[in-house]
Structures are given as structure tokens and as C-alpha cells.
Design a protein around this motif. Sequence first.
Motif, PDB file in Angstrom:
ATOM      1  N   PHE A 110     -10.473  17.486 -10.347  1.00  0.00           N
ATOM      2  CA  PHE A 110      -9.459  16.629 -10.967  1.00  0.00           C
ATOM      3  C   PHE A 110      -9.055  15.530  -9.993  1.00  0.00           C
ATOM      4  O   PHE A 110      -9.189  15.676  -8.786  1.00  0.00           O
ATOM      5  N   ARG A 111      -8.547  14.441 -10.539  1.00  0.00           N
ATOM      6  CA  ARG A 111      -7.950  13.398  -9.705  1.00  0.00           C
ATOM      7  C   ARG A 111      -6.515  13.833  -9.433  1.00  0.00           C
ATOM      8  O   ARG A 111      -5.707  13.927 -10.351  1.00  0.00           O
ATOM      9  N   VAL A 112      -6.204  14.127  -8.181  1.00  0.00           N
ATOM     10  CA  VAL A 112      -4.896  14.680  -7.818  1.00  0.00           C
ATOM     11  C   VAL A 112      -4.174  13.718  -6.893  1.00  0.00           C
ATOM     12  O   VAL A 112      -4.702  13.337  -5.843  1.00  0.00           O
ATOM     13  N   ALA A 113      -2.971  13.340  -7.289  1.00  0.00           N
ATOM     14  CA  ALA A 113      -2.116  12.496  -6.464  1.00  0.00           C
ATOM     15  C   ALA A 113      -0.817  13.253  -6.209  1.00  0.00           C
ATOM     16  O   ALA A 113      -0.294  13.924  -7.104  1.00  0.00           O
ATOM     17  N   CYS A 114      -0.321  13.164  -4.988  1.00  0.00           N
ATOM     18  CA  CYS A 114       0.891  13.883  -4.600  1.00  0.00           C
ATOM     19  C   CYS A 114       1.949  12.929  -4.062  1.00  0.00           C
ATOM     20  O   CYS A 114       1.622  11.892  -3.480  1.00  0.00           O
ATOM     21  N   VAL A 115       3.184  13.336  -4.244  1.00  0.00           N
ATOM     22  CA  VAL A 115       4.321  12.621  -3.667  1.00  0.00           C
ATOM     23  C   VAL A 115       5.367  13.665  -3.304  1.00  0.00           C
ATOM     24  O   VAL A 115       5.521  14.664  -4.001  1.00  0.00           O
ATOM     25  N   ASP A 116       6.042  13.462  -2.187  1.00  0.00           N
ATOM     26  CA  ASP A 116       7.133  14.357  -1.796  1.00  0.00           C
ATOM     27  C   ASP A 116       8.388  13.913  -2.541  1.00  0.00           C
ATOM     28  O   ASP A 116       9.281  13.259  -1.988  1.00  0.00           O
ATOM     29  N   ALA A 170      16.195   4.265 -10.336  1.00  0.00           N
ATOM     30  CA  ALA A 170      15.178   3.217 -10.385  1.00  0.00           C
ATOM     31  C   ALA A 170      14.603   2.953  -8.997  1.00  0.00           C
ATOM     32  O   ALA A 170      13.386   2.821  -8.832  1.00  0.00           O
ATOM     33  N   ASN A 171      15.464   2.898  -7.992  1.00  0.00           N
ATOM     34  CA  ASN A 171      14.992   2.669  -6.620  1.00  0.00           C
ATOM     35  C   ASN A 171      14.150   3.836  -6.116  1.00  0.00           C
ATOM     36  O   ASN A 171      13.177   3.636  -5.384  1.00  0.00           O
ATOM     37  N   ALA A 172      14.508   5.052  -6.502  1.00  0.00           N
ATOM     38  CA  ALA A 172      13.723   6.222  -6.107  1.00  0.00           C
ATOM     39  C   ALA A 172      12.339   6.185  -6.759  1.00  0.00           C
ATOM     40  O   ALA A 172      11.337   6.534  -6.122  1.00  0.00           O
ATOM     41  N   ALA A 173      12.267   5.733  -8.004  1.00  0.00           N
ATOM     42  CA  ALA A 173      10.971   5.610  -8.674  1.00  0.00           C
ATOM     43  C   ALA A 173      10.098   4.573  -7.960  1.00  0.00           C
ATOM     44  O   ALA A 173       8.902   4.795  -7.754  1.00  0.00           O
ATOM     45  N   LEU A 174      10.698   3.475  -7.567  1.00  0.00           N
ATOM     46  CA  LEU A 174       9.951   2.454  -6.825  1.00  0.00           C
ATOM     47  C   LEU A 174       9.468   2.988  -5.481  1.00  0.00           C
ATOM     48  O   LEU A 174       8.331   2.732  -5.068  1.00  0.00           O
ATOM     49  N   ALA A 175      10.331   3.739  -4.790  1.00  0.00           N
ATOM     50  CA  ALA A 175       9.943   4.320  -3.500  1.00  0.00           C
ATOM     51  C   ALA A 175       8.771   5.286  -3.677  1.00  0.00           C
ATOM     52  O   ALA A 175       7.853   5.316  -2.856  1.00  0.00           O
ATOM     53  N   ALA A 176       8.792   6.056  -4.743  1.00  0.00           N
ATOM     54  CA  ALA A 176       7.701   7.005  -4.998  1.00  0.00           C
ATOM     55  C   ALA A 176       6.399   6.285  -5.297  1.00  0.00           C
ATOM     56  O   ALA A 176       5.325   6.755  -4.902  1.00  0.00           O
ATOM     57  N   SER A 177       6.482   5.148  -5.966  1.00  0.00           N
ATOM     58  CA  SER A 177       5.247   4.411  -6.256  1.00  0.00           C
ATOM     59  C   SER A 177       4.587   3.930  -4.972  1.00  0.00           C
ATOM     60  O   SER A 177       3.367   3.789  -4.914  1.00  0.00           O
ATOM     61  N   ASP A 178       5.382   3.706  -3.935  1.00  0.00           N
ATOM     62  CA  ASP A 178       4.826   3.311  -2.633  1.00  0.00           C
ATOM     63  C   ASP A 178       4.387   4.514  -1.798  1.00  0.00           C
ATOM     64  O   ASP A 178       3.574   4.363  -0.893  1.00  0.00           O
ATOM     65  N   ALA A 179       4.950   5.696  -2.078  1.00  0.00           N
ATOM     66  CA  ALA A 179       4.699   6.880  -1.244  1.00  0.00           C
ATOM     67  C   ALA A 179       3.619   7.811  -1.791  1.00  0.00           C
ATOM     68  O   ALA A 179       3.193   8.727  -1.089  1.00  0.00           O
ATOM     69  N   VAL A 180       3.181   7.611  -3.016  1.00  0.00           N
ATOM     70  CA  VAL A 180       2.197   8.513  -3.607  1.00  0.00           C
ATOM     71  C   VAL A 180       0.888   8.421  -2.840  1.00  0.00           C
ATOM     72  O   VAL A 180       0.513   7.369  -2.344  1.00  0.00           O
ATOM     73  N   ARG A 181       0.214   9.573  -2.699  1.00  0.00           N
ATOM     74  CA  ARG A 181      -1.043   9.620  -1.951  1.00  0.00           C
ATOM     75  C   ARG A 181      -2.078  10.411  -2.750  1.00  0.00           C
ATOM     76  O   ARG A 181      -1.746  11.370  -3.439  1.00  0.00           O
ATOM     77  N   TRP A 182      -3.312   9.979  -2.655  1.00  0.00           N
ATOM     78  CA  TRP A 182      -4.402  10.662  -3.343  1.00  0.00           C
ATOM     79  C   TRP A 182      -4.849  11.854  -2.510  1.00  0.00           C
ATOM     80  O   TRP A 182      -5.016  11.746  -1.299  1.00  0.00           O
ATOM     81  N   VAL A 183      -5.082  12.969  -3.168  1.00  0.00           N
ATOM     82  CA  VAL A 183      -5.614  14.161  -2.519  1.00  0.00           C
ATOM     83  C   VAL A 183      -7.089  14.308  -2.862  1.00  0.00           C
ATOM     84  O   VAL A 183      -7.903  14.666  -2.027  1.00  0.00           O
ATOM     85  N   SER A 184      -7.440  14.031  -4.114  1.00  0.00           N
ATOM     86  CA  SER A 184      -8.844  14.064  -4.528  1.00  0.00           C
ATOM     87  C   SER A 184      -9.062  13.083  -5.673  1.00  0.00           C
ATOM     88  O   SER A 184      -8.150  12.821  -6.452  1.00  0.00           O
ATOM     89  N   GLY A 185     -10.268  12.537  -5.741  1.00  0.00           N
ATOM     90  CA  GLY A 185     -10.650  11.673  -6.839  1.00  0.00           C
ATOM     91  C   GLY A 185      -9.927  10.354  -6.899  1.00  0.00           C
ATOM     92  O   GLY A 185      -9.632   9.860  -7.980  1.00  0.00           O
ATOM     93  N   GLU A 186      -9.637   9.759  -5.761  1.00  0.00           N
ATOM     94  CA  GLU A 186      -8.884   8.503  -5.727  1.00  0.00           C
ATOM     95  C   GLU A 186      -9.507   7.446  -6.633  1.00  0.00           C
ATOM     96  O   GLU A 186     -10.710   7.279  -6.679  1.00  0.00           O
ATOM     97  N   CYS A 187      -8.612   6.727  -7.346  1.00  0.00           N
ATOM     98  CA  CYS A 187      -9.062   5.643  -8.201  1.00  0.00           C
ATOM     99  C   CYS A 187      -9.149   4.362  -7.382  1.00  0.00           C
ATOM    100  O   CYS A 187      -8.446   4.185  -6.411  1.00  0.00           O
ATOM    101  N   ASN A 188     -10.000   3.464  -7.802  1.00  0.00           N
ATOM    102  CA  ASN A 188     -10.167   2.199  -7.099  1.00  0.00           C
ATOM    103  C   ASN A 188      -8.914   1.347  -7.164  1.00  0.00           C
ATOM    104  O   ASN A 188      -8.639   0.571  -6.260  1.00  0.00           O
ATOM    105  N   ALA A 189      -8.132   1.453  -8.241  1.00  0.00           N
ATOM    106  CA  ALA A 189      -6.970   0.584  -8.421  1.00  0.00           C
ATOM    107  C   ALA A 189      -5.788   1.008  -7.581  1.00  0.00           C
ATOM    108  O   ALA A 189      -4.847   0.262  -7.402  1.00  0.00           O
ATOM    109  N   ALA A 190      -5.775   2.213  -7.065  1.00  0.00           N
ATOM    110  CA  ALA A 190      -4.603   2.703  -6.317  1.00  0.00           C
ATOM    111  C   ALA A 190      -4.676   2.323  -4.861  1.00  0.00           C
ATOM    112  O   ALA A 190      -5.659   2.019  -4.304  1.00  0.00           O
TER     113      ALA A 190
END
Length: 190
Positions: A110-116, A170-190
Motif C-alpha cells: 500500500f501507499r502509506v503516509a504518516c504524520v505525527d 486550520a493552521n494545524a491542518a496546514l502544518a500537517a500538510s507540510d509534516a506528512v512523510r511517505w513510508v512506502s509507495g511515495e507518489c511523484n506529486a508529493a
Amino acid sequence: MTGIRFHGRGGQGAVVASKILAKAYFSEGLYVQAFPSFGMERKGAAVAAFVRLDVDPIRERGEIRNPSAVIVLDPTLLQMVDVTRGLAPGGLIVLNYPDRNDPPPVDATFRVACVDAGRIAVQYGLGSRMSPIVNTVILGAFAKVAENLEIEHLVDAVKLGVPVKPAANANAALAASDAVRWVSGECNAA
């Protein structure tokens, strides 16, 4: 038609998150449905919520058995619930998972992305250290990796969809969009 399944615990906001996500996709001109699946569960019990989206009106009803994406608000659910059930190989999983060296116990097909999300929620005053409210945080991470949702539409939906602290959410959602990391199956657009 695209189906998205949320896994969370009662009180974490999975149902609110599904409604916010549906509003964001509606802003993109899509037809949407958002609905929960739970019975007599109490706070802390495993719950699921769903979002359907399509360019055509949606007539289908019932749980989404084969989602395109899965969003997991609580990593402890990985030991209790098969969050990958019905997800095709290559399907997207967005997981609230602390920043650690050990990878999440999810199949690499699976394509797995994680965020704390817990850390970010606490940073923005969403809930407490013992019980952070991660629903809007994980949506920001999802918007970044989903490739079909503009973050601006999500931020607007968050501001309209949360009962308290709209700016912090809203600010927390924006922060998460910057902090998300790919674990497997990274997409080219990310």
C-alpha cells in the motif's frame, strides 16, 4: 466513484472529519456523501466513518467495502482492526503515527503516509497531551498526499466545520500538510 474510510476511536472526531472532508470535496464541484458506522460504542471504542465522492450524483448507500483510501486517526487500532480490509494493492493509507524510527506495521503493498498528528494537535492547542484531537490534523496530511484535493478547500471546510478553535484547527491542518512523510509507495506529486 471514490470511497474513503476513516478508522478512529469514539471521541476523536472521525465523524466530524468525514463531514469536513466531504465539504472540501463538495467545494471542488463533486457530489459527496459522509456518514458514520457505529452502534452503542462509548468514548474510546473503535468507530468508522465514510466519504464517497463522484462527478455524478451518488445513488449508492451503505458502508464502503472497497475504499480507495483509508485514514487512521489512532495507530493502536492497527492491532485491533484490519484497516486494509478491501483496500486494493497500491491503495492510500494516511496514518497518525509518531515520528519514530520503527515503521508502522502496514503491508508495503500500500501507499502509506504518516504524520505525527498528536504532536501537531498539542502544538496548536487541540485537546490535551493525553487526549489530542487529531481529526483536522490528519485531514491536512491527507490533502497533501491524496493528489485530488486543494488544501485551500480543505482549510475553508475546516474553518466552517469545527465547533471550536477554527483558526487553530486550520493552521494545524496546514502544518500537517507540510509534516506528512511517505513510508512506502511515495507518489511523484508529493
